[in-house]
Enzyme design. Structure first.
Site, PDB file in Angstrom:
ATOM      1  N   TRP A 154      46.510  43.616  61.943  1.00  0.00           N
ATOM      2  CA  TRP A 154      47.713  44.182  61.467  1.00  0.00           C
ATOM      3  C   TRP A 154      48.968  44.204  62.587  1.00  0.00           C
ATOM      4  CZ3 TRP A 154      43.691  47.982  59.753  1.00  0.00           C
ATOM      5  CH2 TRP A 154      43.299  47.691  58.314  1.00  0.00           C
ATOM      6  N   VAL A 255      38.546  54.128  55.420  1.00  0.00           N
ATOM      7  CA  VAL A 255      37.481  54.303  54.564  1.00  0.00           C
ATOM      8  C   VAL A 255      35.990  54.199  55.029  1.00  0.00           C
ATOM      9  CG1 VAL A 255      38.917  53.735  52.811  1.00  0.00           C
ATOM     10  CG2 VAL A 255      37.807  51.662  53.662  1.00  0.00           C
TER      11      VAL A 255
HETATM   12  C1  FA5 Z   1      45.061  46.611  53.834  1.00  0.00           C
HETATM   13  O1  FA5 Z   1      46.434  46.696  54.151  1.00  0.00           O
HETATM   14  C2  FA5 Z   1      44.485  47.957  53.498  1.00  0.00           C
HETATM   15  N1  FA5 Z   1      45.519  48.986  53.882  1.00  0.00           N
HETATM   16  C3  FA5 Z   1      43.873  48.122  52.236  1.00  0.00           C
HETATM   17  C4  FA5 Z   1      43.157  49.377  51.917  1.00  0.00           C
HETATM   18  C5  FA5 Z   1      43.858  50.454  51.238  1.00  0.00           C
HETATM   19  C6  FA5 Z   1      41.927  49.495  52.103  1.00  0.00           C
HETATM   20  C7  FA5 Z   1      43.069  51.476  51.101  1.00  0.00           C
HETATM   21  C8  FA5 Z   1      41.219  50.439  52.040  1.00  0.00           C
HETATM   22  C9  FA5 Z   1      41.874  51.561  51.362  1.00  0.00           C
HETATM   23  P1  FA5 Z   1      44.399  44.120  53.569  1.00  0.00           P
HETATM   24  O2  FA5 Z   1      44.998  43.747  54.793  1.00  0.00           O
HETATM   25  O3  FA5 Z   1      43.257  43.379  53.254  1.00  0.00           O
HETATM   26  O4  FA5 Z   1      44.160  45.635  53.628  1.00  0.00           O
HETATM   27  O5  FA5 Z   1      45.605  43.907  52.589  1.00  0.00           O
HETATM   28  C10 FA5 Z   1      45.455  44.254  51.233  1.00  0.00           C
HETATM   29  C11 FA5 Z   1      45.860  43.163  50.329  1.00  0.00           C
HETATM   30  O6  FA5 Z   1      47.305  42.999  50.559  1.00  0.00           O
HETATM   31  C12 FA5 Z   1      45.205  41.941  50.176  1.00  0.00           C
HETATM   32  O7  FA5 Z   1      43.808  41.861  49.608  1.00  0.00           O
HETATM   33  C13 FA5 Z   1      46.204  40.967  49.890  1.00  0.00           C
HETATM   34  O8  FA5 Z   1      45.978  40.925  48.403  1.00  0.00           O
HETATM   35  C14 FA5 Z   1      47.472  41.545  50.219  1.00  0.00           C
HETATM   36  N2  FA5 Z   1      47.738  41.000  51.438  1.00  0.00           N
HETATM   37  C15 FA5 Z   1      47.657  41.228  52.759  1.00  0.00           C
HETATM   38  N3  FA5 Z   1      48.190  40.201  53.708  1.00  0.00           N
HETATM   39  C16 FA5 Z   1      48.937  39.545  52.855  1.00  0.00           C
HETATM   40  C17 FA5 Z   1      50.275  38.695  53.086  1.00  0.00           C
HETATM   41  N4  FA5 Z   1      50.414  38.330  54.459  1.00  0.00           N
HETATM   42  N5  FA5 Z   1      50.682  38.197  52.151  1.00  0.00           N
HETATM   43  C18 FA5 Z   1      50.705  38.356  51.075  1.00  0.00           C
HETATM   44  N6  FA5 Z   1      49.452  39.475  50.532  1.00  0.00           N
HETATM   45  C19 FA5 Z   1      48.953  39.690  51.544  1.00  0.00           C
END
Ligand code: FA5
Length: 341
Positions: A154, A255
């Site tokens: 991130w 989580v």
């Molecule tokens: C998270 O951001 C976690 N905060 C999610 C989470 C929340 C997990 C609560 C557990 C509990 P992640 O990096 O995987 O997780 O992003 C979550 C979703 O955001 C992805 O599944 C995708 O659908 C979307 N996403 C992530 N990065 C991008 C991007 N660069 N462009 C567009 N969509 C994205």
């Protein structure tokens, strides 16, 4: 002086009669009646005249002003009527009107509203939070201390690296889990739509600025079954009952246990293609049971309360629903794309 005024009146009226267009009429008004106009100057200079002359000249100048105002209005009307009747500046009242271009809601706004509706009908409340976030809420309070390897996933744009108050553009909507729990006591059920930022290369499914919707439910006795039930219901409402959904173990420091949820690829029907990186699935969200450290951090008793959280990618949901194969179309400002929705 009175003679001068008489000459001014005749000259002004003669000039006015020869005017045939609205622009020249305005020039005439400025020349005679404007702030620095000829008649205005005379009225301003009255105070310098002897008292007897002042009275006579003042009365005459005022009469001329009233007269010129009336003549000006008459001329205005005459020119307007002439332009409706025909002539060089005629208005063709039979021409069709100019259409006012109508705007519409951006696809991202449309899908955020649909997702919000799906969750509010299940008892969730919609709240929003800051895009400029502190390191504490984006990372620390979510069980991601400094030097934790998860910070690499991130990376983002930093507003300030100042040791005392490091500030960044939030990488996810998860900081709002903590902000909401700090302010409320369970039961908590919220969804949080909002913009997120990441320092990453863009491709068909990744943007560096995109939207997420966070979900959080905390209460006594909430289990993983509640998480799955809620997200299945959400998928059914948005995509229809026939869509395939897959949960897989995943890791998020805030989580335990953690999962990601995917939906079968609409382009290849699960066979594998460019959009789904040949996997047949498209990941739409991360989720899991709220980590006890996070609950304890906001002062909740983690032996009494449990909860689930999820974070979904808004544009990806829209892509799945409408068969769009490139996320970069959302913010490319191409009206041919935007007008379709
Ligand atoms: C998270 O951001 C976690 N905060 C999610 C989470 C929340 C997990 C609560 C557990 C509990 P992640 O990096 O995987 O997780 O992003 C979550 C979703 O955001 C992805 O599944 C995708 O659908 C979307 N996403 C992530 N990065 C991008 C991007 N660069 N462009 C567009 N969509 C994205």
């Amino acid at each position: 002086m009175l003679n001068d005024l008489d000459k001014l009146k005749s000259q002004a009226i003669a000039e006015l009669q020869s005017i045939t267009d609205a622009n020249s009429i305005e020039d005439w008004r400025v020349a005679y009646l404007g702030r620095k106009g000829k008649l205005t100057q005379i009225l301003r200079g009255l105070s310098t005249l002897p008292i007897e002359e002042r009275k006579a000249v003042g009365a005459a100048a005022n009469d001329i002003k009233v007269l010129l105002d009336e003549e000006l209005n008459k001329r205005h009307r005459a020119i307007k009527e002439a332009s409706l009747d025909g002539g060089a500046q005629a208005i063709d009242v039979t021409l069709p009107g100019r259409t006012v271009p109508l705007g519409r809601l951006h696809p991202t706004t449309q899908i955020i509203r649909q997702i919000n509706d799906a969750f509010t009908s299940m008892g969730f409340e919609v709240v929003e939070g800051p895009e400029v976030e502190s390191d504490y809420y984006n990372f620390e309070a979510l069980n991601i201390p400094k030097d934790h390897p998860a910070r690499d996933m991130w990376d983002t744009i930093w507003i300030s690296r100042d040791e005392a108050s490091p500030t960044l553009l939030r990488t996810h909507t998860s900081p709002m889990q903590v902000r909401v729990m700090e302010k409320r006591q369970p039961p908590v059920r919220v969804v949080v739509p909002g913009r997120c930022y990441r320092y990453e290369a863009t491709d068909a499914t990744h943007e560096s600025i995109f939207f997420q919707i966070e979900g959080l439910a905390v209460d006594k006795g909430i289990t993983f079954a509640d998480l799955k039930g809620t997200l299945y219901e959400f998928a059914k409402r948005l995509f229809g009952a026939e869509r395939k959904v897959r949960f897989r173990c995943d890791y998020f420091p805030f989580v335990e246990p953690g999962v990601d949820m995917s939906i079968d690829c609409f382009v290849c029907g699960g066979k594998g293609c460019r959009l789904c990186s040949n996997t047949g699935w498209i990941e739409i969200l991360g989720a899991g049971m709220v980590h006890p450290n996070v609950l304890r951090g906001v002062g909740y008793d983690s032996d009494i309360y449990t909860g689930f959280a999820f974070g979904l990618g808004v544009e990806r949901i829209f892509m799945l629903k409408h068969g769009i194969d490139d996320i970069r179309l959302f913010y490319g400002d191409d009206l041919r794309f935007l007008k379709q929705f």
